[in-house]
Design an enzyme around this catalytic site. Structure first.
Site, PDB file in Angstrom:
ATOM      1  N   GLN A 486       0.820  -1.210   0.000  1.00 61.66           N
ATOM      2  CA  GLN A 486       0.000   0.000   0.000  1.00 61.66           C
ATOM      3  C   GLN A 486       0.853   1.259   0.000  1.00 61.66           C
ATOM      4  OE1 GLN A 486      -3.088   0.540  -0.518  1.00 61.66           O
ATOM      5  NE2 GLN A 486      -2.979   2.746  -0.142  1.00 61.66           N
ATOM      6  N   GLU A 487       1.931   1.251   0.762  1.00 61.74           N
ATOM      7  CA  GLU A 487       2.738   2.458   0.892  1.00 61.74           C
ATOM      8  C   GLU A 487       3.519   2.787  -0.374  1.00 61.74           C
ATOM      9  OE1 GLU A 487       3.062   4.802   2.965  1.00 61.74           O
ATOM     10  OE2 GLU A 487       2.156   4.133   4.836  1.00 61.74           O
ATOM     11  N   SER A 488       4.149   1.795  -0.996  1.00 66.03           N
ATOM     12  CA  SER A 488       5.087   2.093  -2.074  1.00 66.03           C
ATOM     13  C   SER A 488       4.940   1.213  -3.303  1.00 66.03           C
ATOM     14  CB  SER A 488       6.526   1.937  -1.549  1.00 66.03           C
ATOM     15  OG  SER A 488       6.774   0.583  -1.182  1.00 66.03           O
ATOM     16  N   TYR A 595      -6.892   3.698   3.035  1.00 64.08           N
ATOM     17  CA  TYR A 595      -5.588   3.123   3.360  1.00 64.08           C
ATOM     18  C   TYR A 595      -5.754   1.921   4.285  1.00 64.08           C
ATOM     19  CZ  TYR A 595      -0.897   3.141   5.581  1.00 64.08           C
ATOM     20  OH  TYR A 595       0.326   2.811   6.090  1.00 64.08           O
TER      21      TYR A 595
END
Length: 634
Positions: A486-488, A595
């Site tokens: 999810q982050e990168s 998120y």
């Protein structure tokens, strides 16, 4: 016989020669690359180098074919228009230079390349002084759209319309000038005076949506303007943006009724605007937290009425109604059936099912690849893959994709590109390309996808680094994988707009603090992009948050995104839901709400696809399966 990959070799050698300062030798290679046929791979790179070299040597005529090639590839680029126009004028090509100069004068008058061009060549301003009114009007409209109110104010008084249509546009432009000068109330009157042509009338009504919030209008006048804008044809240019602007203004006003009406108008015709959907969804939760479940139901049902079955906002509104007990039994059954079909592999499908999707029958992986004639980009891409050069292969396949129009062939090329990017360790690119190939993968269509495709969508690279970091903080490996995705999207070089870095997207300040606290060493910026260092720091931070919130994963994830202070504030709200899933739905930040949902979904999908590792969460569950005891900070 010429090697089919000669261009690749020539381009690599030319780049090395440039780096060594041997420009004359590089020029010979780039000239060959520029002339390559029939599917040149490095023509634009060669054109850029050769144009720069020719201009540096004062050979303006020699630079023209190269700059022309660059302009052909980017026909709306004002800098290239200015560059080619200047070269042509200086070498006697005045007529062609005039065409390019006129394009700059009328289509991009306020952009810096145009301003620099006319400053250096003022004679063109004089040449364009007596242009027909239709051409003058095109320039004035461009000045208005580019926000150059100074030039518009200087030139508009001298414009003499030819006919009623141009007079209508002149009135519109007068309103734009007044609006740009802060005279919004006068602008509204000018816009109101525009009767024809129809295009100008629509443009004027659209602009009232931007002028009204600054005009201090009465409630009656405001409602009249809103009605006009809502009444525009659905496809009218600027209609949606004007309604969004009015909605943002209305949200700050006392009349909630009008804000809801505007939001509904925005989504009623199948063009769901995120601002409108978010307002209605949040407004439902505002009412629910205030104890007004009837009011919450009213706005959530607007989303159900107008949004497509696969819309995330529709799923969320329906789920909130269902979990709040605001659905009739028959409606609840229909909701479950629809969600298990349209969000089968999504967050809400997992939540309702409490189990992985039923095993489907794997379909065809992808259509057969199209033919690859010798010398084609696809043929070169295949050869490069065979040679173990996937990054260069991906470049060739992308060029083939850019040239292809047949849908079946494009699908096959997308899969080839996905595989090349995966081999090149461009995991984020592979995920995005696979999603372009399978845009509706999370509904029932996902049943036909083989596990190999799903593993492209949910990769698990850098395994040793991530496993070691997760184990060092007693975190489930697949939870860390889920957060990284999810982050990168597994890009170790990822850099967000806010400055967060690396696989786990750490802000520099946070990274520095974690490095000191856990004695990790700190060597910025190299450490940010080092998977081992970044995941050690990120896992330490995630463990801190899980400790803080007593293992409640949804709170820890929300805090990782929005900060613990905001999460604490949300928990302190009156009637804040105690149930984890309803707390997630009540988060007032769209980014954080999505998120948290996505990382939880990632957990369930990673557990389905990588069963050799312990599942951090049971399918559809929100409570950590077996979280190790909290660790004290050193």
């Amino acid at each position: 016989m010429q090697c089919p990959l000669w261009e690749c070799g020539a381009a690599w050698r030319a780049a090395l020669l440039v780096k060594a300062g041997r420009l004359a030798e590089a020029k010979v290679l780039y000239e060959s690359l520029f002339r390559a046929q029939p599917h040149p791979s490095y023509k634009l790179e060669a054109a850029a180098f050769l144009a720069e070299q020719a201009e540096a040597a004062g050979d303006k005529a020699g630079a023209i074919p190269y700059v022309r090639a660059l302009l052909d590839s980017a026909p709306q680029d004002p800098a290239l228009h200015a560059r080619l126009g200047g070269l042509l004028e200086d070498t006697g090509g005045t007529e062609e230079a005039k065409v390019l100069a006129l394009w700059l004068w009328t289509r991009a008058p306020a952009l810096s390349p145009s301003e620099a061009f006319f400053k250096a060549r003022p004679q063109w301003k004089q040449a364009f002084a007596g242009l027909p009114s239709a051409v003058q009007l095109e320039r004035l409209r461009s000045l208005a759209s580019e926000g150059d109110m100074g030039s518009l104010g200087a030139e508009l008084p001298h414009f003499v319309p030819s006919g009623a249509g141009e007079a209508g546009w002149a009135s519109f432009l007068k309103g734009r000038l007044q609006e740009g000068q802060g005279r919004a109330a006068e602008a509204l009157k000018s816009y109101e005076a525009v009767g024809s042509p129809q295009e100008a009338r629509i443009a004027a009504i659209t602009r009232t949506g931007f002028a009204l919030p600054k005009a201090g209008a009465t409630e009656k006048a405001a409602e009249a303007v809103e009605t006009l804008v809502m009444g525009l044809p659905e496809a009218a240019e600027g209609r949606q943006k004007a309604l969004v602007n009015l909605l943002k203004w209305r949200i700050r006003q006392p009349s909630e009724r009008r804000a809801v009406a505007l939001a509904e108008a925005l989504i009623a015709f199948g063009q769901a605007q995120p601002e409108a959907c978010e307002y209605l969804y949040d407004k439902g939760w505002d009412r629910a937290l205030a104890g007004d479940l009837k009011g919450a139901q009213g706005v959530w049902r607007i989303l159900l009425q107008h949004l497509a079955p696969d819309s995330d906002y529709r799923h969320a509104a329906a789920y909130s109604l269902y979990r709040r007990g605001l659905m009739r039994p028959s409606e609840a059954k229909d909701f479950k059936d629809l969600t298990l079909r349209e969000d089968r592999y999504g967050y809400f499908g997992y939540r309702l099912r409490g189990a992985p999707p039923p095993a489907g029958v794997a379909g065809i992986l992808s259509p057969a690849e199209p033919p690859a004639p010798p010398g084609s980009h696809l043929a070169k891409g295949r050869l490069l893959m065979d040679l173990g050069l996937p990054r260069d292969a991906a470049r060739e396949v992308q060029l083939a994709l850019d040239e292809e129009s047949d849908p079946a062939a494009r699908s096959a090329l997308l899969w080839t590109l996905t595989l090349a990017k995966t081999s090149a360790m461009d995991y984020s690119g592979a995920i995005r390309t696979a999603r372009a190939l399978y845009p509706r993968v999370f509904n029932e269509n996902g049943d036909a996808l083989p596990r190999s495709v799903w593993r492209v969508l949910y990769p698990a690279p850098f395994r040793e680094a991530v496993l070691t970091s997760a184990d060092s903080r007693a975190l489930p490996y697949l939870l860390v994988c889920s957060l990284i995705r999810q982050e990168s999207l597994w890009d170790p070089d990822a850099l967000s707009r806010s400055g967060a870095r690396g696989l786990m997207q750490l802000m520099p300040g946070t990274a520095s603090t974690l490095a000191r606290r856990y004695k990790l060493g700190f060597d910025p910026p190299a450490c940010y992009t080092d998977p081992s260092w970044n995941t050690r720091a990120g896992c330490a931070f995630l463990r801190e948050l899980l400790n803080r919130y007593h293992g409640r994963v949804e709170l820890a994830l929300a805090a990782y995104n929005a900060g613990p202070g905001r999460v604490d504030d949300w928990l302190a709200r009156p009637r804040c839901p105690k149930e984890p899933d309803l707390f997630i739905e009540s988060i007032p930040f769209k980014e954080t709400r999505s998120y948290v949902r996505r990382i939880l979904l990632n957990c369930w999908e990673y557990s389905r696809l990588y069963s050799e590792f312990p599942a951090p969460l049971a399918p559809g569950a929100l409570q950590m399966a077996a979280l190790a005891p909290p660790q004290a900070s050193p």
